[in-house]
Design a protein around this motif. Structure first.
Motif, PDB file in Angstrom:
ATOM      1  N   THR A  65       0.856  -1.067  -0.064  1.00 13.30           N
ATOM      2  CA  THR A  65       0.112   0.151  -0.065  1.00 13.30           C
ATOM      3  C   THR A  65       0.858   1.101  -0.060  1.00 13.30           C
ATOM      4  OG1 THR A  65      -1.824  -1.240   0.885  1.00 13.30           O
ATOM      5  CG2 THR A  65      -1.794   1.194   1.165  1.00 13.30           C
ATOM      6  N   TYR A  66       1.907   1.365   0.832  1.00 22.42           N
ATOM      7  CA  TYR A  66       2.928   2.214   0.837  1.00 22.42           C
ATOM      8  C   TYR A  66       3.444   2.566  -0.707  1.00 22.42           C
ATOM      9  CZ  TYR A  66       6.630   5.624   2.564  1.00 22.42           C
ATOM     10  OH  TYR A  66       7.272   6.639   2.974  1.00 22.42           O
ATOM     11  N   ILE A  67       3.893   1.234  -1.112  1.00 23.87           N
ATOM     12  CA  ILE A  67       4.542   1.666  -2.543  1.00 23.87           C
ATOM     13  C   ILE A  67       3.469   2.112  -3.516  1.00 23.87           C
ATOM     14  CG2 ILE A  67       5.318   0.078  -4.447  1.00 23.87           C
ATOM     15  CD1 ILE A  67       6.633  -1.683  -2.556  1.00 23.87           C
ATOM     16  N   ALA A  68       2.298   1.639  -3.767  1.00 24.78           N
ATOM     17  CA  ALA A  68       1.364   2.225  -4.567  1.00 24.78           C
ATOM     18  C   ALA A  68       1.092   3.627  -4.256  1.00 24.78           C
ATOM     19  CB  ALA A  68      -0.097   1.241  -4.118  1.00 24.78           C
ATOM     20  N   LYS A  69       0.937   4.245  -2.792  1.00 23.86           N
ATOM     21  CA  LYS A  69       0.831   5.687  -2.688  1.00 23.86           C
ATOM     22  C   LYS A  69       1.851   6.339  -3.255  1.00 23.86           C
ATOM     23  CE  LYS A  69       2.302   6.768   1.505  1.00 23.86           C
ATOM     24  NZ  LYS A  69       3.219   7.836   1.245  1.00 23.86           N
ATOM     25  N   GLU A  70       3.132   5.803  -3.206  1.00 18.80           N
ATOM     26  CA  GLU A  70       4.346   6.495  -3.676  1.00 18.80           C
ATOM     27  C   GLU A  70       4.273   6.702  -5.232  1.00 18.80           C
ATOM     28  OE1 GLU A  70       6.653   8.571  -1.935  1.00 18.80           O
ATOM     29  OE2 GLU A  70       5.337   8.255  -0.469  1.00 18.80           O
ATOM     30  N   MET A  71       3.577   5.600  -5.630  1.00 19.22           N
ATOM     31  CA  MET A  71       3.270   5.522  -7.272  1.00 19.22           C
ATOM     32  C   MET A  71       1.975   6.302  -7.709  1.00 19.22           C
ATOM     33  SD  MET A  71       4.600   1.599  -7.780  1.00 19.22           S
ATOM     34  CE  MET A  71       3.901   1.501  -9.460  1.00 19.22           C
ATOM     35  N   SER A  93       4.279 -13.154 -15.102  1.00 15.99           N
ATOM     36  CA  SER A  93       4.289 -13.317 -16.450  1.00 15.99           C
ATOM     37  C   SER A  93       3.248 -13.001 -17.308  1.00 15.99           C
ATOM     38  CB  SER A  93       5.108 -14.650 -16.746  1.00 15.99           C
ATOM     39  OG  SER A  93       6.295 -14.845 -16.026  1.00 15.99           O
ATOM     40  N   ASN A  94       2.189 -13.335 -16.891  1.00 14.07           N
ATOM     41  CA  ASN A  94       0.844 -13.300 -17.687  1.00 14.07           C
ATOM     42  C   ASN A  94       0.146 -11.997 -17.739  1.00 14.07           C
ATOM     43  OD1 ASN A  94       1.157 -16.045 -18.334  1.00 14.07           O
ATOM     44  ND2 ASN A  94      -0.060 -16.568 -16.991  1.00 14.07           N
ATOM     45  N   GLY A  95       0.754 -11.245 -16.626  1.00 14.03           N
ATOM     46  CA  GLY A  95       0.289  -9.934 -16.578  1.00 14.03           C
ATOM     47  C   GLY A  95      -1.098  -9.809 -15.784  1.00 14.03           C
ATOM     48  N   ASP A  96      -1.292 -10.803 -14.836  1.00 12.26           N
ATOM     49  CA  ASP A  96      -2.427 -10.585 -14.155  1.00 12.26           C
ATOM     50  C   ASP A  96      -2.287  -9.708 -13.040  1.00 12.26           C
ATOM     51  OD1 ASP A  96      -3.647 -12.564 -15.609  1.00 12.26           O
ATOM     52  OD2 ASP A  96      -2.559 -14.241 -14.807  1.00 12.26           O
ATOM     53  N   VAL A  97      -1.081  -9.423 -12.556  1.00 14.88           N
ATOM     54  CA  VAL A  97      -0.855  -8.286 -11.409  1.00 14.88           C
ATOM     55  C   VAL A  97       0.384  -7.569 -12.214  1.00 14.88           C
ATOM     56  CG1 VAL A  97      -1.450 -10.265  -9.720  1.00 14.88           C
ATOM     57  CG2 VAL A  97       0.903  -9.761 -10.436  1.00 14.88           C
ATOM     58  N   ASP A  98       0.507  -6.219 -11.222  1.00 13.11           N
ATOM     59  CA  ASP A  98       1.365  -5.437 -11.483  1.00 13.11           C
ATOM     60  C   ASP A  98       2.868  -5.598 -10.721  1.00 13.11           C
ATOM     61  OD1 ASP A  98       0.146  -3.103 -13.317  1.00 13.11           O
ATOM     62  OD2 ASP A  98      -1.321  -3.343 -11.781  1.00 13.11           O
ATOM     63  N   PHE A  99       2.605  -6.042  -9.284  1.00 15.79           N
ATOM     64  CA  PHE A  99       3.737  -6.742  -8.583  1.00 15.79           C
ATOM     65  C   PHE A  99       3.033  -7.324  -7.594  1.00 15.79           C
ATOM     66  CE2 PHE A  99       3.257  -2.274  -7.113  1.00 15.79           C
ATOM     67  CZ  PHE A  99       2.936  -2.727  -5.291  1.00 15.79           C
ATOM     68  N   ILE A 100       3.952  -8.328  -7.103  1.00 20.99           N
ATOM     69  CA  ILE A 100       3.560  -9.193  -5.994  1.00 20.99           C
ATOM     70  C   ILE A 100       4.265  -9.014  -4.545  1.00 20.99           C
ATOM     71  CG2 ILE A 100       3.547 -11.655  -5.115  1.00 20.99           C
ATOM     72  CD1 ILE A 100       2.933 -12.469  -8.057  1.00 20.99           C
ATOM     73  N   ALA A 101       3.687  -8.940  -3.406  1.00 16.63           N
ATOM     74  CA  ALA A 101       4.476  -8.624  -2.280  1.00 16.63           C
ATOM     75  C   ALA A 101       3.840  -9.780  -1.364  1.00 16.63           C
ATOM     76  CB  ALA A 101       4.369  -7.099  -1.636  1.00 16.63           C
ATOM     77  N   ALA A 102       4.463 -11.102  -1.649  1.00 11.03           N
ATOM     78  CA  ALA A 102       3.405 -12.116  -0.747  1.00 11.03           C
ATOM     79  C   ALA A 102       4.762 -13.140  -0.366  1.00 11.03           C
ATOM     80  CB  ALA A 102       2.597 -12.912  -1.920  1.00 11.03           C
ATOM     81  N   ILE A 239       9.908   1.013  -6.922  1.00 10.86           N
ATOM     82  CA  ILE A 239       9.420   0.547  -5.869  1.00 10.86           C
ATOM     83  C   ILE A 239      10.765   0.431  -4.871  1.00 10.86           C
ATOM     84  CG2 ILE A 239       9.175  -2.165  -4.976  1.00 10.86           C
ATOM     85  CD1 ILE A 239       7.558  -2.721  -7.524  1.00 10.86           C
ATOM     86  N   ASN A 240      11.975   0.482  -5.358  1.00 10.28           N
ATOM     87  CA  ASN A 240      13.103   0.539  -4.423  1.00 10.28           C
ATOM     88  C   ASN A 240      12.976   1.834  -3.795  1.00 10.28           C
ATOM     89  OD1 ASN A 240      14.048  -2.061  -4.724  1.00 10.28           O
ATOM     90  ND2 ASN A 240      15.450  -1.370  -6.527  1.00 10.28           N
ATOM     91  N   ASP A 241      12.647   2.949  -4.443  1.00 10.00           N
ATOM     92  CA  ASP A 241      12.783   4.266  -4.016  1.00 10.00           C
ATOM     93  C   ASP A 241      11.427   4.299  -2.816  1.00 10.00           C
ATOM     94  OD1 ASP A 241      14.576   5.038  -5.708  1.00 10.00           O
ATOM     95  OD2 ASP A 241      13.198   6.105  -7.002  1.00 10.00           O
ATOM     96  N   ALA A 242      10.394   3.707  -3.042  1.00  9.49           N
ATOM     97  CA  ALA A 242       9.292   3.868  -2.277  1.00  9.49           C
ATOM     98  C   ALA A 242       9.572   2.924  -1.009  1.00  9.49           C
ATOM     99  CB  ALA A 242       7.984   3.030  -2.535  1.00  9.49           C
ATOM    100  N   ILE A 243      10.302   1.861  -1.000  1.00 10.16           N
ATOM    101  CA  ILE A 243      10.730   1.169   0.035  1.00 10.16           C
ATOM    102  C   ILE A 243      11.864   2.064   1.057  1.00 10.16           C
ATOM    103  CG2 ILE A 243      12.031  -1.094   1.006  1.00 10.16           C
ATOM    104  CD1 ILE A 243      11.047  -2.514  -1.439  1.00 10.16           C
ATOM    105  N   THR A 244      12.647   2.598   0.322  1.00  7.07           N
ATOM    106  CA  THR A 244      13.626   3.417   0.791  1.00  7.07           C
ATOM    107  C   THR A 244      13.111   4.375   1.879  1.00  7.07           C
ATOM    108  OG1 THR A 244      15.235   2.719  -0.578  1.00  7.07           O
ATOM    109  CG2 THR A 244      15.865   4.781   0.636  1.00  7.07           C
ATOM    110  N   LYS A 245      12.244   5.061   1.119  1.00  7.61           N
ATOM    111  CA  LYS A 245      11.373   6.104   1.867  1.00  7.61           C
ATOM    112  C   LYS A 245      10.618   5.580   3.168  1.00  7.61           C
ATOM    113  CE  LYS A 245       8.141   9.885   1.198  1.00  7.61           C
ATOM    114  NZ  LYS A 245       7.160  10.642   0.189  1.00  7.61           N
ATOM    115  N   MET A 246       9.989   4.422   2.828  1.00  9.20           N
ATOM    116  CA  MET A 246       9.194   3.826   3.916  1.00  9.20           C
ATOM    117  C   MET A 246      10.028   3.466   5.153  1.00  9.20           C
ATOM    118  SD  MET A 246       6.713   0.242   3.836  1.00  9.20           S
ATOM    119  CE  MET A 246       5.423  -0.112   5.258  1.00  9.20           C
TER     120      MET A 246
END
Length: 277
Positions: A65-71, A93-102, A239-246
């Motif tokens: 959610t934090y990453i999404a906010k920064e995007m 690979s199939n494009g079903d998600v933009d990214f995975i945090a799981a 995403i890396n920038d968002a994690i660093t800021k978090m």
């Protein structure tokens, strides 16, 4: 004649532009700032859990959610998609998600199929056993044991068990950790093995408090990364920038204390970002 040629050229250019917009780019997608589809676990308390009232909670959820906010994407514009361990590469690979945090450990094998950002958490493989069970107190005892161990299909824990940790053990692989937990409670299996962060979340649930305990073994390092489409360097940097800021603004520790504190899980400090290309 010239006017007709000009009109045809303009039409061709427009068609190409529309095609490019529809198809997108494979290695430079990023976010359009409107919405995101994010893969998480639905059955991991403390990390990624879909509650009975249809809400989503956990450390992975807060990070995503934090990453999404920064995007530029609001929490209400996120579509959460279940990402079982065995399906994560295909979902990306199939494009079903933009990214995975799981609880997605970064491994060389997985990096052949997808790319990662992060990591954002360092976990360690351990065992969850029944509270009165002291049979596995060391790595040597585990290595020589013939216990019935349970893990989840597609997880690194399942691979580690047979290869490095307990080659003599009888490994059962289920589709979800909840099934393993039921087997442990019913004594169909002797232990559930996966990352200590996941095990702590289960042990802390009200329904399970006092029933189970962590064996206290640190059997491997499991750096959790954010899975993205292979080669998407633009999204990786976002995403890396968002994690660093978090981490820097204290939100990372606040989320970790909120979700891991009730389990008395002594989590590691935020790991250094390693996935940069």
């Amino acid at each position: 004649m010239n006017l007709r040629k000009a009109s045809m050229s303009a039409a061709a250019a427009l068609a190409l532009a529309l095609t490019a917009t529809a198809c997108g780019g494979d290695s430079d997608s990023g976010s359009d700032g409107d919405s995101l589809t994010i893969g998480i676990k639905f059955d991991q308390p403390g990390l990624g859990l879909k509650t009975p009232d249809g809400k989503y909670e956990g450390f992975d959820v807060d990070v995503a959610t934090y990453i999404a906010k920064e995007m530029g994407v609001k929490a209400g514009d996120i579509t959460w998609k279940e990402a079982p361990s065995a399906d994560r590469e295909n979902l990306i690979s199939n494009g079903d998600v933009d990214f995975i945090a799981a609880t997605y450990s970064i491994t060389p094998e997985r990096k052949e199929k997808v790319s990662f950002a992060g990591p954002y958490l360092m976990a360690h493989q351990d065992l969850l056993v029944r509270k009165d069970d002291d049979s596995v107190g060391s790595e040597k005892a585990l290595r020589d044991s013939k216990l019935k161990l349970c893990s989840v299909t597609g997880s690194t824990s399942a691979q580690n068990v047979k290869k490095d940790v307990a080659p003599k053990a009888d490994l059962l692989e289920y589709g979800g950790y909840s099934e393993c937990l039921t087997g442990l409670e019913n004594k169909a299996v002797d232990a559930l093995t996966t990352d200590d962060s996941i095990l702590a979340g289960y042990a802390a649930q009200k329904a399970h408090q006092g029933k189970f305990k962590l064996a206290g073994l640190s059997l491997s390092d499991e750096p959790y990364g954010v899975g993205i489409k292979k080669g998407d360097t633009k999204l990786q940097k976002q995403i890396n920038d968002a994690i660093t800021k978090m981490v820097d603004d204290g939100s990372w520790k606040k989320a970790a204390d909120k979700h891991f504190g009730p389990a008395n899980y002594e989590y590691d400090d935020a790991p250094k970002i390693t996935e940069t290309s």
